[in-house]
Design an enzyme around this catalytic site. Structure first.
Site, short mmCIF file in Angstrom:
data_model
loop_
_atom_site.label_atom_id
_atom_site.label_comp_id
_atom_site.label_asym_id
_atom_site.label_seq_id
_atom_site.Cartn_x
_atom_site.Cartn_y
_atom_site.Cartn_z
N LYS A 69 -10.82 43.40 7.72
CA LYS A 69 -10.18 44.60 7.17
C LYS A 69 -11.54 44.73 6.06
O LYS A 69 -11.95 44.19 4.99
CB LYS A 69 -9.27 43.66 5.97
CG LYS A 69 -8.31 44.53 5.48
CD LYS A 69 -7.40 44.10 4.82
CE LYS A 69 -6.16 45.24 3.75
NZ LYS A 69 -5.45 43.88 3.31
N SER A 144 -1.06 46.75 4.53
CA SER A 144 -2.21 47.59 3.99
C SER A 144 -3.07 47.18 5.84
O SER A 144 -4.70 47.74 5.37
CB SER A 144 -2.86 47.18 2.90
OG SER A 144 -2.82 45.97 3.05
N SER A 168 1.20 42.74 3.95
CA SER A 168 -0.12 43.35 4.35
C SER A 168 -0.61 42.45 5.61
O SER A 168 -1.51 44.55 6.12
CB SER A 168 -0.81 43.30 3.50
OG SER A 168 -0.45 44.91 2.79
#
Length: 464
Positions: A69, A144, A168
């Site tokens: 990420k 996310s 997330s």
């Protein structure tokens, strides 16, 4: 026979050790898949880093390319958190978690797209930064950690790193049809991660199976090998929080999650309904939102200062691109939005509700709570602040974190597993939450649960 691009880390490593495939051949399979599925927008544009085919094989992750990420530092690669002000921010040192993965032999397939600054649950952004859901390209991947979940589900990588403050990791994993693990808060090091809330943030892992999650848990903790927990008594007992986590569900999510529970019952598991609410949902949601908003500005300033970055927190907040994130964070430019009294009250809610949840587990003799990971499947592209749930309009953010927020607030480990699919083919996740520091037990429980569900779950359709 499972094609290489759909192998788990464990399967890929076994194939390499046995000489069935070389690291170079495995990498070629995955990079071909990445090229074929570039339209999913799982990876940051212009960051086409591909690991060397000579990745070190001796380590537990040797020869394995991972997705990371884009709020997790990898030295020499930009860490943008998908926000404009950080597009040229290139850290000089690895985050602690990536250093441990690299030392274990892993390679970097690339940085993945995400909801800007990790402040969202859908992954929606400007077009090239919005990850599409591999199950249905007209749907969002969730957030996310959207790009990591999409890359794993699409067979571009077998696993990847994300972060989880309120859900997330678990939300996108569930919406894309893979496994996702949030450890007990503080279990993994947080150095080198663009922060939201030091009190709530943790790195988490998205993978295709629980055996891989156990492997990553050992690597990220710095353990030489995964630790086998003491066995659960047979059959396991789960608590079903009917009045808090099973209400107001999308009908297809309810049907799929109930069917998964029926599979466990048929396998001899005991599922005990808890008819009374574990907590006041509005009070817990208030606590879930207040603490991050109280901590983000100072935490972001500390991160920038620690990297010797010339940017200020004000510069980052002023240049936010996503309307939903701007609406939440730009008020921080004018001073604190959460007063000390509200912050203390939120911490007290966390303490009190965690104690109540622990008592409920003990009274029922259960090892963990079980619930649907999200109350509704993946939202359509273009979803903004509101989403439809079973024919009604609901606030998007609070809808998707409703069932993942409690473990985050309590600091508990939490695991989502694929439970099945809706009639239209959208993935549904089953969530297991266990008490703080019971990570080994939760992963063991999840592995057994996964085996039962996999035996009856239909194969995922081929990605177009």
């Amino acid at each position: 026979m499972t094609p290489p691009h759909l192998w788990t880390v464990t399967q890929a490593r076994a194939a390499m050790r046995q000489g069935d495939i070389s690291a170079a051949e495995y990498l070629a399979e995955l990079t071909g898949q990445r090229t074929h599925l570039a339209g999913l927008c799982a990876f940051m544009p212009g960051a086409d880093t591909v690991p060397s085919a000579e990745s070190r094989l001796p380590g537990p992750l040797g020869g394995i390319p991972l997705a990371v990420k884009d709020n997790i530092d990898v030295a020499g690669i930009p860490t943008t958190a998908c926000t404009p002000a950080l597009r040229h921010h290139s850290p000089r040192r690895h985050s602690a978690v990536w250093r441990r993965c690299a030392e274990a032999g892993a390679g970097l397939m690339g940085k993945t797209t995400m909801h800007e600054l990790a402040y969202g649950v859908t992954g929606a952004h400007t077009d090239r930064l919005t990850a599409r859901n591999p199950a249905r390209r007209g749907r969002l991947a969730g957030g996310s950690s959207s790009g990591t979940a999409a890359a794993v589900a699409a067979g571009i990588v077998p696993a990847g790193l994300g972060t989880d403050t309120g859900g997330s990791v678990r939300i996108p994993a569930a919406l894309c049809g893979v496994a996702g693990f949030r450890p007990s808060t503080g279990r993994y090091p947080g150095q080198g991660v663009v922060p939201v809330s030091p009190t709530r943030d943790t790195v988490g892992v998205i993978a295709r199976g629980v055996d891989d999650l156990r492997l990553f848990d050992a690597v990220l903790r710095g353990d030489p090998v995964p630790v086998a927990p003491p066995p659960f008594p047979a059959p396991p007992v789960l608590a079903v929080p009917r009045a808090t986590a099973w209400t107001d569900l999308d009908p297809e999510v309810a049907r799929t999650a109930e069917a998964a529970c029926d599979v466990l019952r048929a396998a001899g598991w005991t599922l005990r309904d808890l008819p009374e609410p574990l907590y006041d949902p509005a009070e817990l949601m208030g606590a879930a939102l207040a603490v991050p908003l109280a901590e983000t500005r100072t935490a972001l300033e500390d991160y920038l200062r620690g990297h010797g970055c010339p940017l200020t927190c004000e510069t980052v907040l002023q240049s936010i691109a996503s309307p939903d994130v701007r609406a939440v964070l730009t008020p921080l430019l004018h001073g604190p939005v959460i007063d000390p009294g509200r912050r203390r009250a939120a911490r007290e809610v966390a303490r009190r509700t965690a104690q109540a949840a622990l008592r409920a587990l003990r009274r029922s003799g259960a090892a963990a709570f079980v619930s649907p990971t999200t109350v509704t499947p993946a939202p359509p592209l273009g979803t903004g602040s509101w989403v439809r749930v079973g024919g009604r309009e609901a606030e998007t953010f609070t809808t998707y974190i409703r069932n993942t927020a409690p473990a985050s607030v309590w600091g508990w480990p939490s695991l989502t597993l694929p439970a099945g699919r809706t009639g239209s083919g959208l993935p549904v996740g089953l969530l297991l939450d266990a008490p703080r520091h019971h990570d080994h037990h939760l992963l063991d429980l999840g592995r057994r649960c996964e085996q039962h569900l996999a035996a009856v779950r239909p194969a995922a359709p081929e990605i177009p």
